[in-house]
Design an enzyme around this catalytic site. Sequence first.
Site, PDB file in Angstrom:
ATOM      1  N   LYS A  17      39.832  43.737  44.759  1.00  0.00           N
ATOM      2  CA  LYS A  17      40.701  42.643  45.228  1.00  0.00           C
ATOM      3  C   LYS A  17      42.067  42.680  44.570  1.00  0.00           C
ATOM      4  O   LYS A  17      42.252  43.260  43.497  1.00  0.00           O
ATOM      5  CB  LYS A  17      40.040  41.278  44.979  1.00  0.00           C
ATOM      6  CG  LYS A  17      39.657  40.982  43.512  1.00  0.00           C
ATOM      7  CD  LYS A  17      40.786  40.446  42.655  1.00  0.00           C
ATOM      8  CE  LYS A  17      40.408  40.336  41.189  1.00  0.00           C
ATOM      9  NZ  LYS A  17      41.534  40.096  40.289  1.00  0.00           N
ATOM     10  N   ASP A 145      35.216  36.183  39.199  1.00  0.00           N
ATOM     11  CA  ASP A 145      35.640  36.932  40.400  1.00  0.00           C
ATOM     12  C   ASP A 145      34.467  37.412  41.253  1.00  0.00           C
ATOM     13  O   ASP A 145      34.678  37.977  42.324  1.00  0.00           O
ATOM     14  CB  ASP A 145      36.440  38.186  39.989  1.00  0.00           C
ATOM     15  CG  ASP A 145      37.791  37.837  39.405  1.00  0.00           C
ATOM     16  OD1 ASP A 145      38.251  36.699  39.597  1.00  0.00           O
ATOM     17  OD2 ASP A 145      38.377  38.721  38.746  1.00  0.00           O
TER      18      ASP A 145
END
Length: 310
Positions: A17, A145
């Site tokens: 990401k 995350d």
Amino acid sequence: MTFAVSPPAVHVRAPGKINLYLGVGGRHDDGYHALATVFQAVSLYEDVTARHADDFSVTVSGVDDPATVPLDDRNLAMRAAKLLATAAEYEGGVALEIRKSVPVAGGMGGGSADAAAALVACDALWGTGFSTARLHELAARLGADVPFALHGGTAVGTGRGDQLNPALARGRFDWVLVPSDAGLSTPVVYGRLDALREEHGALADDPPLSLDVPIPVLQALRSGDSELLSESIYNDLQEAALHERPDLETTILRGIHAGALQGIVSGSGPTIALLCGSPESAQHVQNELRDRGFDPLHVHGPVPGARIIG
Ligand code: C5P
């Protein structure tokens, strides 16, 4: 708990990401900072294959220096498998094989992607049958995350970054990533941010404990307009990461000089993410940076979260 008949092996792919917006607020008592962030999953993947075994083990390939990835309980994929086994009261183990493409300690959530992939792979291998919500809850216990690596796409993260809401993003965004040979430690970069804030006169508990993503970021994503988005990509951790690695500023400037619309430190760094106006422009930026001795990667987002591919 009952377990369905299971396949001999499950292969799951999970994306890295970029935080295209990262606002960092104050530090909570547990040491975590309040965040308002926009994650985008990009086309750089971790591949995790899970096979039946009596014990828990991890092997890793795709890294230049194997010593940078622990193979014991410090490995987030191993922790994910054990957490799922405990939650499901599963008594066997698993052999996890991780093929890495996301830079290690690069600020792109590679370890979190491994953990998300391990959760999905073990759930399928063991026939655990947990709901997405239950997997999300386990993911949040593994790291801030990890839920996003399950979710994928483009999403707003609040709380510690683990409370997710999908963000509408039209079309495709092209990024050139510039990884570094040496990684940066996430806790060190957050610690540096706190120190810089104190130096600048703000008390550590002054920053807000709840914050929002600015509306223009969300509008730019909805429009699918890279130029508009380039005006609002931002990272509160950037100053701290540049403090640790001043050379990264030159990398950003070189990327912009080569034609990128804007560049930021990805997450806690040191990977640099350069937003480009088109696939052709990204290709050009990649070639220019390669000629200057960098090792850039052209990726696009958004892409889906952790999913079974075989
Ligand atoms: O959750 P994760 O293990 O990825 O976080 C690594 C470290 O990053 C934490 O131990 C903490 O120092 C820092 N962090 C933070 N605030 C967040 C997320 C991470 O301070 N919201």
